[in-house]
Design an enzyme around this catalytic site. Structure first.
Site, PDB file in Angstrom:
ATOM      1  N   SER A  20       0.839  -1.216   0.000  1.00 27.27           N
ATOM      2  CA  SER A  20       0.000   0.000   0.000  1.00 27.27           C
ATOM      3  C   SER A  20       0.864   1.252   0.000  1.00 27.27           C
ATOM      4  CB  SER A  20      -0.876   0.029   1.258  1.00 27.27           C
ATOM      5  OG  SER A  20      -1.813  -1.000   1.226  1.00 27.27           O
ATOM      6  N   ARG A  24       1.478   4.317  -3.012  1.00 20.57           N
ATOM      7  CA  ARG A  24       1.215   5.728  -2.704  1.00 20.57           C
ATOM      8  C   ARG A  24       2.454   6.585  -2.918  1.00 20.57           C
ATOM      9  NH1 ARG A  24      -2.432   2.570  -0.414  1.00 20.57           N
ATOM     10  NH2 ARG A  24      -4.425   3.383   0.339  1.00 20.57           N
ATOM     11  N   ARG A 119     -13.932  -6.747 -10.498  1.00 21.91           N
ATOM     12  CA  ARG A 119     -14.025  -6.129  -9.170  1.00 21.91           C
ATOM     13  C   ARG A 119     -14.860  -4.846  -9.210  1.00 21.91           C
ATOM     14  NH1 ARG A 119      -8.395  -6.445  -6.267  1.00 21.91           N
ATOM     15  NH2 ARG A 119      -9.719  -5.827  -4.521  1.00 21.91           N
ATOM     16  N   SER A 164     -13.069   1.347   3.276  1.00 18.87           N
ATOM     17  CA  SER A 164     -12.133   0.983   2.211  1.00 18.87           C
ATOM     18  C   SER A 164     -11.139   2.115   1.993  1.00 18.87           C
ATOM     19  CB  SER A 164     -12.900   0.716   0.909  1.00 18.87           C
ATOM     20  OG  SER A 164     -12.018   0.818  -0.192  1.00 18.87           O
ATOM     21  N   GLN A 166      -9.066   2.230  -0.333  1.00 25.20           N
ATOM     22  CA  GLN A 166      -8.974   2.530  -1.763  1.00 25.20           C
ATOM     23  C   GLN A 166     -10.027   3.561  -2.145  1.00 25.20           C
ATOM     24  OE1 GLN A 166      -9.045  -1.224  -3.814  1.00 25.20           O
ATOM     25  NE2 GLN A 166      -7.043  -1.825  -3.019  1.00 25.20           N
ATOM     26  N   ASP A 311      -6.681  -8.210   4.672  1.00 23.30           N
ATOM     27  CA  ASP A 311      -5.898  -9.039   3.744  1.00 23.30           C
ATOM     28  C   ASP A 311      -5.306 -10.269   4.427  1.00 23.30           C
ATOM     29  OD1 ASP A 311      -6.453  -7.269   1.713  1.00 23.30           O
ATOM     30  OD2 ASP A 311      -4.581  -6.155   1.937  1.00 23.30           O
ATOM     31  N   ARG A 342     -12.685 -14.663  -1.518  1.00 17.86           N
ATOM     32  CA  ARG A 342     -11.841 -15.349  -0.524  1.00 17.86           C
ATOM     33  C   ARG A 342     -12.639 -16.163   0.496  1.00 17.86           C
ATOM     34  NH1 ARG A 342      -7.192 -10.614   0.022  1.00 17.86           N
ATOM     35  NH2 ARG A 342      -6.109 -11.198  -1.923  1.00 17.86           N
TER      36      ARG A 342
HETATM   37  C1  S3P Z   1      -5.532  -1.365   0.096  1.00 22.43           C
HETATM   38  C2  S3P Z   1      -6.736  -1.372   0.738  1.00 22.43           C
HETATM   39  C3  S3P Z   1      -7.507  -2.593   0.986  1.00 22.43           C
HETATM   40  C4  S3P Z   1      -6.648  -3.847   0.839  1.00 22.43           C
HETATM   41  C5  S3P Z   1      -5.788  -3.798  -0.380  1.00 22.43           C
HETATM   42  C6  S3P Z   1      -4.872  -2.592  -0.343  1.00 22.43           C
HETATM   43  C7  S3P Z   1      -4.871  -0.071  -0.144  1.00 22.43           C
HETATM   44  O1  S3P Z   1      -8.540  -2.680   0.023  1.00 22.43           O
HETATM   45  O2  S3P Z   1      -7.467  -4.990   0.817  1.00 22.43           O
HETATM   46  O3  S3P Z   1      -5.000  -4.965  -0.471  1.00 22.43           O
HETATM   47  O4  S3P Z   1      -3.668  -0.044  -0.481  1.00 22.43           O
HETATM   48  O5  S3P Z   1      -5.530   0.968   0.018  1.00 22.43           O
HETATM   49  P1  S3P Z   1      -9.958  -1.945   0.244  1.00 22.43           P
HETATM   50  O6  S3P Z   1      -9.725  -0.506   0.291  1.00 22.43           O
HETATM   51  O7  S3P Z   1     -10.775  -2.333  -0.949  1.00 22.43           O
HETATM   52  O8  S3P Z   1     -10.497  -2.511   1.523  1.00 22.43           O
END
Ligand code: S3P
Length: 430
Positions: A20, A24, A119, A164, A166, A311, A342
């Site tokens: 992550s 970024r 997705r 989330s 993301q 995760d 999963r």
């Molecule tokens: C992540 C956020 C998580 C995680 C993914 C990485 C990120 O997903 O499962 O492996 O880097 O922001 P979600 O935001 O969909 O929960």
């Protein structure tokens, strides 16, 4: 790929950089003025997809081993790509870059592999559209490929239904370009790497509980970033060290951000002995983890804890199946929309290994086989091209009676290219 049970694990390893945070660092470096140098960058396929996308957007990025240098051009420095952007298997690339592309003075088409094209992207299309973005799912099913036509954006206060990072990060990145402030409130705080790192680059961003608020048009300046080891990668060795009798291992320089450390809490709640050494802080908190064999028992994992270990739930399910008693995982419906479903995949594969596991709408119930010396039965496992599934079952194989074969095991390169070599370096064979 074939695996056999282990006598024990001994020694020390350093897991690769956090996925992550690596993503970024590339993105924020590209939007900053001047050079950003990132050390301990994760050279996994997902993060390489992010580098590829930003190169196509006109950003120069040099890679030397695990150090990358990004020549940032500021918020308005991206240029129209000459062809479709490919995010590969990476949800983080797809969703975060969509927030940035929504505000650019050009149109981009963004796609990814077969898993990415299934997705859900409505979760970002909706809030970004509320900000004025023009995003179309080309197949009409709310998934990639996405055509993103840049438009003037305005700030919103978005109350997200899902926790989330993301989704949150996509909105905050769009907020860099919006008119007025942009706020995101989550049901539970998700990983906050974007907030921490954007602030370090000079953004005006504040967090109050599960709300983050960003002001537009900051002047971001290039930074030196050292990426901590990925706790999500360390999780496989934490599990192996706890599960295989006689094990004693040290995992160096692991990120222990409280929005990511649920695996430590869950493992300890199950009776796991994990000690933190050499705690440090360099933009993110880190520590060395000392893990020793511990008989584990069942637990309940739910609510606010879920985003902090989302995760890690596949490997936690393996731990639960080798523990004594029952483990209940709930409030984790998000598992169904990860790189694979999963819940289904864990039920199918753990059942094949002789475990008692039931899938539910939002999690699983696992009856541990803890009384048995080798709680799993060797068999053929399908990874469904999901890196976290492949690594979880490589660990289960260490406690399996007979040979375990993992189909598609090479997918670990998404987040941990050296996983099998690191595992081999710790395992003492029978
Ligand atoms: C992540 C956020 C998580 C995680 C993914 C990485 C990120 O997903 O499962 O492996 O880097 O922001 P979600 O935001 O969909 O929960």
């Amino acid at each position: 790929m074939k695996f056999h049970h282990a006598k024990r694990l001994k020694g020390e390893i350093t897991v690769p950089g956090d996925k992550s945070i690596s993503h970024r660092a590339v993105m924020f470096g590209a939007l900053s003025e001047g050079k950003t140098e990132v050390s301990n960058f994760l050279q996994g396929a997902d993060c390489l997809s992010t580098i590829d996308c930003f190169r196509r957007l006109g950003i120069e990025i040099a890679c030397r081993d695990h150090t990358i240098t990004i020549c940032g051009k500021g918020l308005d420095g991206l240029s129209a790509p000459s062809r479709i952007l490919d995010a590969g298997n990476s949800g983080t690339t797809t969703r975060l870059i969509s927030g940035i592309l929504s505000a650019q003075p050009f149109t981009t088409t963004l796609t990814g592999d077969a898993s990415i094209q299934k997705r859900p992207m409505k979760r970002i299309i909706e809030p970004l559209s509320m900000m004025g973005a023009n995003i179309e799912s080309l197949s009409g099913n709310g998934c990639a490929p996405l055509r993103i036509k840049g438009a003037p954006l305005h700030g919103i206060h978005y109350r997200s239904k899902v926790a989330s990072a993301q989704v949150k990060s996509a909105i905050l990145l769009a907020g860099l370009y919006a008119e007025g402030e942009t706020a995101v409130t989550e049901p539970v705080l998700s990983r906050n790497h974007s907030e921490l790192m954007l602030r370090a680059f000079g953004a005006d961003i504040r967090s109050e509980g599960a709300t983050a608020v960003i002001s537009p048009r900051p002047r971001l300046t290039g930074q030196k970033i050292r990426v901590p080891g990925d706790i999500s990668s360390a999780a496989y060795f934490i599990a192996a060290g706890l599960l295989v009798p006689g094990s004693d291992i040290l995992i160096r320089n692991v990120g222990i951000n409280p929005t990511r450390d649920g695996i430590l809490k869950a493992a300890r709640a199950m009776g796991g002995r994990i000690f933190l050494l050499n705690e440090n802080y360099e933009g993110e908190p880190t520590a060395d983890l000392h893990v020793t064999y511990s008989p584990l028992h069942g637990t309940v994992i739910e609510g606010g804890m879920i985003p902090t270990l989302i995760d890690e739930l596949p490997i936690i399910a393996v731990m639960a199946a080798a523990a004594s008693g029952t483990t209940i995982i709930r409030d984790a419906a998000e598992l169904k929309v990860k790189e694979s479903n999963r819940i289904d995949v864990m039920v199918r594969n753990l059942s094949a290994m002789g475990c008692s596991i039931t899938g539910t709408e939002d999690g699983m119930v696992i009856e541990g086989n803890g009384s048995s010396e080798l709680p799993f039965k060797g068999t053929v496992i399908d990874s469904f091209a999901d890196h976290r599934i492949a690594m979880s079952f490589a660990i289960a194989s260490l406690l399996a009676d007979g040979e375990t074969e993992i189909k598609g095991g090479e997918c670990v390169s998404i987040s941990y290219p050296g996983f099998y070599a690191d595992l081999e370096s710790l395992v003492e064979a029978e």
